[in-house]
Design an enzyme around this catalytic site. Sequence first.
Site, PDB file in Angstrom:
ATOM      1  N   TYR A  25       4.431  -7.459  17.583  1.00  0.00           N
ATOM      2  CA  TYR A  25       4.670  -6.576  16.441  1.00  0.00           C
ATOM      3  C   TYR A  25       5.453  -5.338  16.876  1.00  0.00           C
ATOM      4  CZ  TYR A  25       3.766  -3.077  12.847  1.00  0.00           C
ATOM      5  OH  TYR A  25       3.906  -2.096  11.905  1.00  0.00           O
ATOM      6  N   PHE A  78       0.820  -1.211   0.000  1.00  0.00           N
ATOM      7  CA  PHE A  78       0.000   0.000   0.000  1.00  0.00           C
ATOM      8  C   PHE A  78       0.853   1.261   0.000  1.00  0.00           C
ATOM      9  CE2 PHE A  78      -2.457   2.709   3.255  1.00  0.00           C
ATOM     10  CZ  PHE A  78      -3.082   3.464   2.285  1.00  0.00           C
ATOM     11  N   ALA A  83       9.526  -3.544   4.286  1.00  0.00           N
ATOM     12  CA  ALA A  83       9.132  -4.952   4.375  1.00  0.00           C
ATOM     13  C   ALA A  83       8.958  -5.383   5.830  1.00  0.00           C
ATOM     14  CB  ALA A  83      10.179  -5.834   3.699  1.00  0.00           C
TER      15      ALA A  83
END
Length: 378
Positions: free
Chosen positions: A189, A13, A85
């Site tokens: 995360y 995106f 990434a």
Amino acid sequence: MSEHVLITGGAGFIGTRLSARFASDGHAVTVLDALIPQVHGEDPETTSPLLRSLDGVAEVIVGTVTSKEDLRRALRDATIVIHLAAETGTGQSMYEIDRYVDANVGGTAKLLDILTNEEHSVRRVVIASSRSIYGEGAYETTDGRRVYPEHRSDADMAAGDFEVHVPGEGELRLIPTDETALVHPSSVYGITKQMQESLIMTVAPTIGVEPVSVRYQNVYGPGQSLKNPYTGILSIFSTLIRQGKDINIFEDGEESRDFVYIDDVVEATYLAATAPAAAGGIFNVGSGVATSVNDVVAALFAAYGTEVPTRISGNYRLGDIRHNVADTSALREILGFTPAVAFEDGVKRFAEWVLTEPVEADGYERSLKEMAERKLLK
């Protein structure tokens, strides 16, 4: 000066928009992307508009940052690396731990290992960090002291108390979190993003490479995945509205985030990669405005001109934070950039784009089931 820019994760995106921004200014762009099905579908050549948008814009190398061979191919002639990434689902990271650490931390380590030990032409690396590294952000006590609350407890949230607390303090007031704030992520995360940033900011200067970190808040806008259940609530709620399904609002709906429009994110990242003043800097990239989930739902209903039933359920996810809003002073004062798209306008642009897209099945309900089975969703 013309640059050769490598964007890892560049078929996503943010990466596709950023590729177009660099190409429009005459820079050469290489994209390294694994084209994972969660983002691009099972047959990216036909199912991924993002990938197709790179035609004539960038050289696309299908590969992964967890492979040194792929990284070496992609790094050839690169002068700037923008490291996007990463696996990006906060909730999913709490039960797919190995995959998140391998991609996010391992991939960053491999990139730096090559830059440290092999010949290259890279002079700057920009790491896409995240507001998640702050955990709960900055608050102010009644007597004006700044504090950083610890993660909320399961027991408090089970009792319907979703606010943050500091022992011995009374009511706390949310204030913008700046780049000097305590870093104490509350999810796997967030931990991996902290480690990515720390690796880049620590190693790069020792090998003569300029590091820059951009700490993204909640990015949204046209082109965002409508199928990936870990993308964010704007996409999730939009799909539910178009399907005519009920919206389950977690907690009490007053939890808030800093939503920043994709065009502002791209411009801020472009400056982080090219502006001399950015070298060595860490920059929050956000709108500087906190928007509650309840306000998100109202804005989406207004943008689509329709409503679906909503239910404030009191459900909650372990690892989620209560509030976050960015202090964007450094972005303004050092790079001369102020995000320009207000949330109300951005949501309208996003909804206009969504209505041009097919209504497709998503994995939202499956993702909730996976979390509930692991007792991470209550």
